[in-house]
Design a protein around this motif. Structure first.
Motif, PDB file in Angstrom:
ATOM      1  N   PRO A 297      46.631  47.002  46.233  1.00 35.04           N
ATOM      2  CA  PRO A 297      45.442  46.531  46.965  1.00 35.04           C
ATOM      3  C   PRO A 297      45.171  45.052  46.760  1.00 35.04           C
ATOM      4  O   PRO A 297      44.776  44.356  47.698  1.00 35.04           O
ATOM      5  N   LEU A 298      45.399  44.555  45.534  1.00 32.14           N
ATOM      6  CA  LEU A 298      45.171  43.137  45.281  1.00 32.14           C
ATOM      7  C   LEU A 298      46.149  42.280  46.069  1.00 32.14           C
ATOM      8  O   LEU A 298      45.773  41.282  46.691  1.00 32.14           O
ATOM      9  N   GLU A 299      47.415  42.668  46.070  1.00 35.59           N
ATOM     10  CA  GLU A 299      48.415  41.880  46.803  1.00 35.59           C
ATOM     11  C   GLU A 299      48.158  41.940  48.298  1.00 35.59           C
ATOM     12  O   GLU A 299      48.284  40.931  49.007  1.00 35.59           O
ATOM     13  N   ALA A 300      47.780  43.123  48.798  1.00 35.74           N
ATOM     14  CA  ALA A 300      47.484  43.251  50.224  1.00 35.74           C
ATOM     15  C   ALA A 300      46.298  42.378  50.609  1.00 35.74           C
ATOM     16  O   ALA A 300      46.320  41.692  51.638  1.00 35.74           O
ATOM     17  N   ALA A 301      45.246  42.395  49.777  1.00 35.78           N
ATOM     18  CA  ALA A 301      44.076  41.563  50.055  1.00 35.78           C
ATOM     19  C   ALA A 301      44.426  40.086  49.951  1.00 35.78           C
ATOM     20  O   ALA A 301      43.982  39.275  50.767  1.00 35.78           O
TER      21      ALA A 301
END
Length: 313
Positions: A297-301
């Motif tokens: 989720p962090l990388e996607a965001a």
């Protein structure tokens, strides 16, 4: 005083000629927390770290560190330590000699016990008397962390501290940082490695083109309304495929249906639809061995926020 945040920045701007490195940056880091700093190359991370370490001054805005307003002098308040762009070390000296020289420069004498303590803390006792010209990148990073710990800082500012570390070394450094935070030290950690930030940080600030595009708890990123691709590992892939096809809001990634790996299914969904899929798989008696995002989720965001910001430039 102890109730004040370790860092409070409001409207920080920094220019280098015609280049705006930081454009109205706000940042707040509570005491005793590890705060992540992420962003693409040229986003302003190094400039911000330099301000926190007293290596540069802001053109405008207000910066308070450990409750002390930072003025226009090139200095950081007492209790701040760290490094930017890798630690500065003397390659012809041993690890122990480097740290001893550093304590002497700071007016602390030889302080052999303190040097030995920090070498042990970062796991370099066995190579303490080796010249660092033969050290790997990861060992140099650990020695840089040891140098920062000599003063027992209340705020630790680190730039890519896991750079070059093998898995064991990274785990060791993560443990050191987690213990420091538990003891009340605040840590600002800049890294391109999303797994490091997710493993260590309670909150993260993402910069793009000199501006903050997100700042807050990691949990807020995970709850954003974004579809993510997930890897579903099950021994009954065909049955799981049928359940996924009948679950509203779940998209089967077409390329994944032709994968040679018979136990992996890739799906794309938002969190509520994914929760529904898991319930349906369990009700159908289908074993679920692993469910994990293909991209965190962090990388996607990070990708979505920084790409959006770059598109607006």
């Amino acid at each position: 005083m102890d109730t004040l945040p370790a860092i409070r920045a409001r409207g920080i701007t920094k220019r280098f000629g015609d280049v705006i490195a930081l454009d109205g940056v706000d940042l707040e880091v509570p005491r005793g927390r590890i705060h992540g700093l992420a962003g693409p190359n040229g986003a302003g991370k190094t400039t911000l770290l330099g301000l926190l370490l007293g290596l540069a001054t802001a053109d405008s805005g207000r910066l308070d560190i450990l409750g002390t307003p930072v003025g226009r002098a090139l200095s950081a308040p007492e209790g701040v330590a760290g490094f930017v762009d890798g630690p500065g070390l003397y390659p012809s000296l041993t690890a122990r000699q480097n740290l001893t020289a550093l304590t002497a420069l700071r007016g602390g004498g030889s302080r052999t016990a303190a040097v030995d303590d920090v070498l042990d803390e970062v796991g370099l006792t066995d190579v303490a008397d080796d010249r660092i010209r033969g050290f790997s990148l990861g060992m140099r990073q650990r020695l840089g962390l040891a140098a920062a710990l000599l003063t027992r800082p209340r705020l630790l500012v680190l730039d890519e501290p896991s750079n070059g570390l093998d898995p064991a070394g990274k785990r060791h450094v993560h443990g050191v940082l987690a213990r420091l935070a538990a003891d009340g030290t605040s840590v600002v950690l800049s890294s391109h490695r999303m797994d490091d930030l997710e493993a260590l940080c309670s909150a993260v600030t993402i910069l793009a083109a000199g501006r903050v595009v997100f700042s807050g708890p990691l949990g807020r990123l995970a709850t954003e309304d974004r579809e993510l691709a997930y890897r579903v590992l099950t021994p009954d892939r065909e049955a799981a495929l049928r359940v996924a096809a009948d679950t509203a809001g779940v998209e089967i990634v077409e390329d994944a249906t032709r994968r040679p790996d018979a136990e992996v299914l890739l799906v794309r969904a938002q969190a509520p639809a994914l929760d529904d899929l898991v319930v349906r798989l369990v009700e159908a008696g289908i074993a679920l061995r692993e469910l994990a995002p293909v991209v965190s989720p962090l990388e996607a965001a990070f990708l979505a926020l920084t790409e959006q910001r770059e598109a607006l430039r």
